[in-house]
Design a protein around this motif. Structure first.
Motif, PDB file in Angstrom:
ATOM      1  N   PHE A   6      10.031  -4.832   7.216  1.00 46.19           N
ATOM      2  CA  PHE A   6      11.280  -4.153   6.889  1.00 46.19           C
ATOM      3  C   PHE A   6      12.016  -4.937   5.810  1.00 46.19           C
ATOM      4  O   PHE A   6      11.942  -6.159   5.757  1.00 46.19           O
ATOM      5  CB  PHE A   6      12.188  -4.051   8.117  1.00 46.19           C
ATOM      6  CG  PHE A   6      11.927  -2.812   8.934  1.00 46.19           C
ATOM      7  CD1 PHE A   6      11.125  -2.875  10.057  1.00 46.19           C
ATOM      8  CD2 PHE A   6      12.478  -1.597   8.564  1.00 46.19           C
ATOM      9  CE1 PHE A   6      10.877  -1.735  10.808  1.00 46.19           C
ATOM     10  CE2 PHE A   6      12.237  -0.456   9.308  1.00 46.19           C
ATOM     11  CZ  PHE A   6      11.429  -0.525  10.423  1.00 46.19           C
ATOM     12  N   GLY A   7      12.755  -4.204   4.962  1.00 46.08           N
ATOM     13  CA  GLY A   7      13.638  -4.840   4.012  1.00 46.08           C
ATOM     14  C   GLY A   7      14.867  -5.389   4.701  1.00 46.08           C
ATOM     15  O   GLY A   7      15.086  -5.166   5.897  1.00 46.08           O
ATOM     16  N   GLY A   9      -2.960  -7.308   4.195  1.00 44.44           N
ATOM     17  CA  GLY A   9      -3.081  -7.577   5.625  1.00 44.44           C
ATOM     18  C   GLY A   9      -2.675  -6.372   6.432  1.00 44.44           C
ATOM     19  O   GLY A   9      -2.527  -5.271   5.897  1.00 44.44           O
ATOM     20  N   ASN A  10      -2.497  -6.565   7.702  1.00 41.58           N
ATOM     21  CA  ASN A  10      -2.159  -5.459   8.588  1.00 41.58           C
ATOM     22  C   ASN A  10      -0.724  -5.572   9.079  1.00 41.58           C
ATOM     23  O   ASN A  10      -0.403  -5.124  10.169  1.00 41.58           O
ATOM     24  CB  ASN A  10      -3.117  -5.450   9.777  1.00 41.58           C
ATOM     25  CG  ASN A  10      -3.257  -4.059  10.347  1.00 41.58           C
ATOM     26  OD1 ASN A  10      -3.132  -3.068   9.643  1.00 41.58           O
ATOM     27  ND2 ASN A  10      -3.519  -3.982  11.632  1.00 41.58           N
ATOM     28  N   GLN A  11       0.163  -6.176   8.276  1.00 36.58           N
ATOM     29  CA  GLN A  11       1.538  -6.391   8.665  1.00 36.58           C
ATOM     30  C   GLN A  11       2.435  -5.304   8.076  1.00 36.58           C
ATOM     31  O   GLN A  11       2.215  -4.821   6.968  1.00 36.58           O
ATOM     32  CB  GLN A  11       2.019  -7.756   8.173  1.00 36.58           C
ATOM     33  CG  GLN A  11       1.388  -8.924   8.909  1.00 36.58           C
ATOM     34  CD  GLN A  11       1.924  -9.066  10.310  1.00 36.58           C
ATOM     35  OE1 GLN A  11       2.993  -8.592  10.645  1.00 36.58           O
ATOM     36  NE2 GLN A  11       1.163  -9.711  11.179  1.00 36.58           N
ATOM     37  N   PHE A  12       3.463  -4.937   8.839  1.00 38.31           N
ATOM     38  CA  PHE A  12       4.456  -3.965   8.417  1.00 38.31           C
ATOM     39  C   PHE A  12       5.785  -4.694   8.326  1.00 38.31           C
ATOM     40  O   PHE A  12       6.178  -5.376   9.273  1.00 38.31           O
ATOM     41  CB  PHE A  12       4.529  -2.835   9.453  1.00 38.31           C
ATOM     42  CG  PHE A  12       5.422  -1.697   9.063  1.00 38.31           C
ATOM     43  CD1 PHE A  12       6.700  -1.584   9.592  1.00 38.31           C
ATOM     44  CD2 PHE A  12       4.978  -0.721   8.196  1.00 38.31           C
ATOM     45  CE1 PHE A  12       7.520  -0.525   9.250  1.00 38.31           C
ATOM     46  CE2 PHE A  12       5.789   0.349   7.849  1.00 38.31           C
ATOM     47  CZ  PHE A  12       7.064   0.454   8.370  1.00 38.31           C
ATOM     48  N   SER A  24       0.834  -1.202   0.000  1.00 35.62           N
ATOM     49  CA  SER A  24       0.000   0.000   0.000  1.00 35.62           C
ATOM     50  C   SER A  24       0.871   1.254   0.000  1.00 35.62           C
ATOM     51  O   SER A  24       0.465   2.296  -0.529  1.00 35.62           O
ATOM     52  CB  SER A  24      -0.934  -0.007   1.203  1.00 35.62           C
ATOM     53  OG  SER A  24      -0.185  -0.083   2.410  1.00 35.62           O
ATOM     54  N   SER A  25       2.034   1.166   0.606  1.00 35.68           N
ATOM     55  CA  SER A  25       2.993   2.276   0.611  1.00 35.68           C
ATOM     56  C   SER A  25       4.349   1.715   1.001  1.00 35.68           C
ATOM     57  O   SER A  25       4.439   0.615   1.565  1.00 35.68           O
ATOM     58  CB  SER A  25       2.588   3.377   1.603  1.00 35.68           C
ATOM     59  OG  SER A  25       2.626   2.881   2.930  1.00 35.68           O
ATOM     60  N   GLY A  46       3.772  -1.489   4.349  1.00 35.01           N
ATOM     61  CA  GLY A  46       2.608  -2.233   4.777  1.00 35.01           C
ATOM     62  C   GLY A  46       2.049  -3.058   3.647  1.00 35.01           C
ATOM     63  O   GLY A  46       1.866  -2.562   2.531  1.00 35.01           O
ATOM     64  N   SER A  47       1.773  -4.327   3.943  1.00 38.26           N
ATOM     65  CA  SER A  47       1.217  -5.223   2.931  1.00 38.26           C
ATOM     66  C   SER A  47      -0.161  -4.743   2.497  1.00 38.26           C
ATOM     67  O   SER A  47      -0.931  -4.200   3.283  1.00 38.26           O
ATOM     68  CB  SER A  47       1.108  -6.636   3.497  1.00 38.26           C
ATOM     69  OG  SER A  47       0.365  -7.455   2.624  1.00 38.26           O
ATOM     70  N   GLN A  60       6.098   4.916  10.646  1.00 40.09           N
ATOM     71  CA  GLN A  60       6.530   4.703  12.015  1.00 40.09           C
ATOM     72  C   GLN A  60       7.689   5.649  12.330  1.00 40.09           C
ATOM     73  O   GLN A  60       8.586   5.841  11.506  1.00 40.09           O
ATOM     74  CB  GLN A  60       6.961   3.250  12.222  1.00 40.09           C
ATOM     75  CG  GLN A  60       5.807   2.272  12.083  1.00 40.09           C
ATOM     76  CD  GLN A  60       6.149   0.873  12.534  1.00 40.09           C
ATOM     77  OE1 GLN A  60       7.153   0.654  13.223  1.00 40.09           O
ATOM     78  NE2 GLN A  60       5.329  -0.087  12.163  1.00 40.09           N
ATOM     79  N   PRO A 109      18.055  -5.612   9.857  1.00 39.79           N
ATOM     80  CA  PRO A 109      16.821  -4.834  10.039  1.00 39.79           C
ATOM     81  C   PRO A 109      16.211  -5.085  11.416  1.00 39.79           C
ATOM     82  O   PRO A 109      16.452  -6.124  12.024  1.00 39.79           O
ATOM     83  CB  PRO A 109      15.901  -5.351   8.929  1.00 39.79           C
ATOM     84  CG  PRO A 109      16.446  -6.690   8.574  1.00 39.79           C
ATOM     85  CD  PRO A 109      17.915  -6.643   8.831  1.00 39.79           C
ATOM     86  N   PRO A 110      15.424  -4.142  11.909  1.00 39.76           N
ATOM     87  CA  PRO A 110      14.736  -4.349  13.189  1.00 39.76           C
ATOM     88  C   PRO A 110      13.766  -5.533  13.105  1.00 39.76           C
ATOM     89  O   PRO A 110      13.130  -5.759  12.075  1.00 39.76           O
ATOM     90  CB  PRO A 110      13.963  -3.046  13.399  1.00 39.76           C
ATOM     91  CG  PRO A 110      14.655  -2.039  12.535  1.00 39.76           C
ATOM     92  CD  PRO A 110      15.163  -2.804  11.368  1.00 39.76           C
ATOM     93  N   ASN A 155      -2.626   1.495  14.035  1.00 36.21           N
ATOM     94  CA  ASN A 155      -2.015   0.219  13.701  1.00 36.21           C
ATOM     95  C   ASN A 155      -2.157  -0.145  12.225  1.00 36.21           C
ATOM     96  O   ASN A 155      -1.808  -1.232  11.812  1.00 36.21           O
ATOM     97  CB  ASN A 155      -2.641  -0.879  14.576  1.00 36.21           C
ATOM     98  CG  ASN A 155      -1.817  -2.144  14.557  1.00 36.21           C
ATOM     99  OD1 ASN A 155      -0.637  -2.114  14.286  1.00 36.21           O
ATOM    100  ND2 ASN A 155      -2.462  -3.269  14.817  1.00 36.21           N
ATOM    101  N   ASP A 156      -2.666   0.780  11.413  1.00 41.25           N
ATOM    102  CA  ASP A 156      -2.760   0.511   9.984  1.00 41.25           C
ATOM    103  C   ASP A 156      -1.362   0.329   9.408  1.00 41.25           C
ATOM    104  O   ASP A 156      -0.473   1.143   9.636  1.00 41.25           O
ATOM    105  CB  ASP A 156      -3.462   1.682   9.278  1.00 41.25           C
ATOM    106  CG  ASP A 156      -3.732   1.386   7.819  1.00 41.25           C
ATOM    107  OD1 ASP A 156      -4.912   1.233   7.457  1.00 41.25           O
ATOM    108  OD2 ASP A 156      -2.768   1.298   7.041  1.00 41.25           O
ATOM    109  N   SER A 157      -1.161  -0.733   8.649  1.00 38.08           N
ATOM    110  CA  SER A 157       0.185  -1.060   8.178  1.00 38.08           C
ATOM    111  C   SER A 157       0.755  -0.010   7.237  1.00 38.08           C
ATOM    112  O   SER A 157       1.960   0.041   7.008  1.00 38.08           O
ATOM    113  CB  SER A 157       0.175  -2.424   7.469  1.00 38.08           C
ATOM    114  OG  SER A 157      -0.685  -2.376   6.343  1.00 38.08           O
ATOM    115  N   GLY A 158      -0.082   0.851   6.678  1.00 44.87           N
ATOM    116  CA  GLY A 158       0.421   1.877   5.773  1.00 44.87           C
ATOM    117  C   GLY A 158       0.939   3.109   6.470  1.00 44.87           C
ATOM    118  O   GLY A 158       1.482   4.005   5.824  1.00 44.87           O
TER     119      GLY A 158
END
Lengths: 111, 114
Positions: free
Chosen positions: A101-102, A96-99, A30-31, A92-93, B103, B42-43, B97-100
């Motif tokens: 990192f590369g 889903g609601n997952q974030f 999404s971004s 963010g995928s 942070q 990465p974290p 908590n929206d993944s977009g």
């Protein structure tokens, strides 16, 4: 399974050279965000790209989001020692609601 | 103000000690995160709090215990840690908590377990 793969993993260049870091995935995001992290510090947000094909410039840094929103690149023009650090893409995928990192790119710019 | 603060900056503790890491943000963000990071990696996500409730626990050992006293504060209580737990511990926050959502990270706590 690492969702976001960055290349190269390590990069050491001379001051004044140009470079490109890639962030690739088989998934749609999404971004995407790009962060720079200096040793012993937290990641600092550089930019967020949202629209497929989007290009953003931040001084000597140019960020691009792929048309399909699966990949991104960071181009640095005339690198300086102050650009040294760990560069991380993250996003963010779309499904889903997952974030995520590369895998990270460690850049060293030699004076 | 996009600042996330963390204390202490550095912490050395023995394997039998109990200590706590603290994180604070005043951006009105409703999601807060704990990450663990090894050098040049990465974290790795540990915990996510959304609206002061624990929403994600990434199978973290019970020797790490998070706490969110209010929407601005996040703690990580440490007990009976192992040397392999030595790392940089990062706190972050986002609007929700929206993944977009972007942070924002604190400077981290460098933890050494002896």
């Amino acid at each position: 399974t690492q969702l976001l793969e960055q290349s190269p993993q390590f990069l050491s260049i001379q001051e004044g050279e140009n470079l490109t870091v890639y962030c690739n995935s088989s998934s749609v995001f999404s971004s995407l965000q790009w962060y720079r992290q200096e040793p012993g510090e937290g990641p600092v947000l550089l930019v967020t790209v949202v629209t497929g094909g989007e290009v953003k410039k931040l001084k000597r840094l140019t960020f691009q989001f792929g048309d399909a929103r699966k990949d991104s690149s960071l181009h640095i023009t005339a690198a300086q020692p102050g650009d040294t650090g760990l560069y991380l893409c993250a996003g963010g995928s779309n499904t889903g609601n997952q974030f995520y990192f590369g895998t990270g790119t460690s850049l060293t710019v030699i004076p | 103000d996009t600042e996330v603060t963390q204390t202490p900056k550095h912490l050395v503790m023995g394997m039998t000690n109990k200590k706590s890491l603290k994180c604070e943000q005043h951006m009105g963000h409703r999601a807060m995160y704990w990450y663990k990071q090894k050098a040049k990696k990465p974290p790795e996500l540990m915990f996510v709090y959304s609206y002061e409730k624990l929403s994600i626990n990434e199978s973290v050992p019970s020797r790490f215990s998070p706490e969110c006293p209010n929407s601005s504060l996040l703690n990580l209580h440490l007990h009976a840690l192992q040397p392999e737990d030595s790392a940089l511990y990062l706190c972050a926050s986002s609007q929700d908590n929206d993944s977009g959502n972007e942070q924002y990270f604190g400077p981290g706590t460098r933890l050494t377990v002896t």
